[in-house]
Scaffold this active site. Structure first.
Site, PDB file in Angstrom:
ATOM      1  N   GLY A   7      49.437  -5.198  19.854  1.00  0.00           N
ATOM      2  CA  GLY A   7      50.105  -5.105  18.570  1.00  0.00           C
ATOM      3  C   GLY A   7      49.664  -3.903  17.761  1.00  0.00           C
ATOM      4  CB  THR A   8      46.366  -2.255  17.353  1.00  0.00           C
ATOM      5  OG1 THR A   8      45.716  -3.356  16.714  1.00  0.00           O
ATOM      6  CG2 THR A   8      45.833  -0.953  16.771  1.00  0.00           C
ATOM      7  CD  GLN A  14      48.070 -14.102  13.367  1.00  0.00           C
ATOM      8  OE1 GLN A  14      48.263 -15.289  13.518  1.00  0.00           O
ATOM      9  NE2 GLN A  14      47.028 -13.478  13.902  1.00  0.00           N
ATOM     10  CB  SER A  29      49.786  -8.727  19.919  1.00  0.00           C
ATOM     11  OG  SER A  29      48.706  -8.447  20.785  1.00  0.00           O
ATOM     12  N   GLY A  30      50.960 -10.121  22.826  1.00  0.00           N
ATOM     13  CA  GLY A  30      51.068 -11.288  23.695  1.00  0.00           C
ATOM     14  C   GLY A  30      49.983 -12.324  23.524  1.00  0.00           C
ATOM     15  CB  THR A  66      51.124   2.747  35.621  1.00  0.00           C
ATOM     16  OG1 THR A  66      51.147   4.036  36.219  1.00  0.00           O
ATOM     17  CG2 THR A  66      51.597   1.707  36.621  1.00  0.00           C
ATOM     18  CB  CYS A 124      40.860  -6.703  13.668  1.00  0.00           C
ATOM     19  SG  CYS A 124      42.070  -7.209  14.902  1.00  0.00           S
TER      20      CYS A 124
END
Length: 391
Positions: free
Chosen positions: A70-71, A178, A198-199, A236, A324
């Site tokens: 996500g960052t 979130q 973000s996964g 990749t 974070c």
């Protein structure tokens, strides 16, 4: 007993997601860019995951770009839009409670000659569409407001904020890291130009994210290298993790309403017991318009770090805010932005739930909190003075 209530920091990879990923480590391992059957098979898996992500937010398949987290997605959206539109102007708008992936990116852009307006929020953490309207200028190029706050859980009025941007022909980006799996999102209906996810926040592995870029939006390339991601993001592809995020978002958005109702029941039970049974405690964020699994409270006269350590000794995992910034001794910028003084902001606790948490766990957590808070306050001279003055 071991209880995990720090799902806002990360979630575990669930069995269905892990099973979907397994073949792509040792069996189907080709490079998706290779011109042979091994590569074609891998490419098909990437395309299938891209379609799963697109369907979950009502985007077109070719508007989905896989990233590392996500960052990275936030950085790409804000920096990419700022530099791609530099001929129009150098003005950016965001809010005071964004994730540091946005705030630090904006701070760096300020050093590079851009001007940033940081919109204030009210006591519940809401960004006002009216204030966004007033902050708009002819040289404004991008607005970035998160869908839901990662610390206090407040869900922002994204539709209204995006409408302001649309009226001014300004790009609108939202950090939905979130929110995915908890807030239904339709990027077309909401007029969202870019969206980050973000996964690992919704049971996919760490190390894979997504940036949705509406067709027609021009961004400066973020990572130079090969021609991957339609020449917009070199490197990749993380094949197994991409398969994982596709499966995870499919599961996370399959029945959001039922998922939310279960979490809200436990969340509200936690909030009600904490506020009614532990004095001098306040809830942070809006009581209703908040993430279904988010509980954020401040306990006066204690330090959040001590609280977390004592909870950990009881087998309970929580946090004092964003993972974070867990190494920082400064109070949460989010809590300061909603008007809390430093001494109260330091006593914060965030409990973030998943569908795997139970009501029994919630009761155990509150019982432990009552004991721990009482013990910590007993060691605080400030608490003794306060009680004496208020008898």
């Amino acid at each position: 007993m071991s209880i995990y209530m720090d799902n806002g920091a990360t979630t575990r990879v669930t069995e269905p997601v892990f099973e979907a990923m397994k073949p792509y480590f040792c069996e189907i391992y080709g490079n998706p860019s290779s011109m042979h059957n091994f590569g074609y098979t891998a490419r098909h898996a990437v395309d299938a995951a891209r379609a799963q992500v697109a369907k979950a937010i009502n985007a077109d398949v070719n508007e989905i770009y896989f990233t590392g987290c996500g960052t990275e997605s936030d950085n790409w959206a804000v920096r990419g839009a700022a530099y791609a539109n530099i001929k129009k102007g150098r003005h950016i708008i965001t809010s005071a409670i964004e994730h540091h992936a946005i705030l630090h990116t904006c701070a760096q852009l300020e050093k590079e000659g851009f001007e940033v307006t940081y919109l204030p929020v009210d006591e519940y953490g809401f960004v006002s569409p009216g204030q966004l309207e007033k902050a708009m200028r002819p040289d404004t190029t991008i607005v970035s407001i998160m869908t839901a706050n990662n610390e206090i859980g407040t869900i922002e009025p994204i539709a209204e904020l995006a409408e302001v941007c649309k009226a001014h022909k300004v790009l609108f980006h939202t950090d939905a890291v979130q929110a995915i799996g908890s807030v239904p999102i339709d990027v077309k209906a909401l007029h969202i130009d870019m969206l980050s996810m973000s996964g690992h926040k919704f049971h996919a592995p760490k190390g894979v994210g997504v940036l949705y870029i509406r067709r027609g939006v021009v961004l400066q390339q973020f990572m130079n290298g090969g021609a991957q991601e339609r020449n917009r993001r070199g490197g990749t592809e993380n094949l197994a993790s991409i398969v994982g995020i596709g499966k995870a978002i499919e599961l996370a958005t399959a029945d959001i309403d039922a998922h939310n109702k279960k979490l809200e029941k436990i969340r509200d039970h936690l909030i009600d017991r904490i506020l009614s049974e532990i004095p001098y405690t306040r809830l942070n964020g809006d009581r209703v318009k908040r993430l279904p699994g988010n509980v954020n409270v401040c306990f006066r006269f204690i330090e959040g770090e001590s609280l977390l350590m004592m909870l950990d000794m009881k087998g309970i995992a929580g946090s004092s805010g964003s993972a974070c910034t867990s190494g920082s001794l400064d109070p949460s910028h989010v809590l300061l932005a909603i008007g809390l003084p430093h001494e109260i902001a330091h006593g914060s606790l965030r409990l973030s739930l998943s569908e795997e948490n139970t009501m029994e766990e919630a009761d155990y957590v509150v019982d432990c909190l009552k004991e721990i808070v009482a013990r910590l306050r007993a060691m605080s001279p400030l608490y003794d003075d306060f009680v004496a003055e208020n008898k």
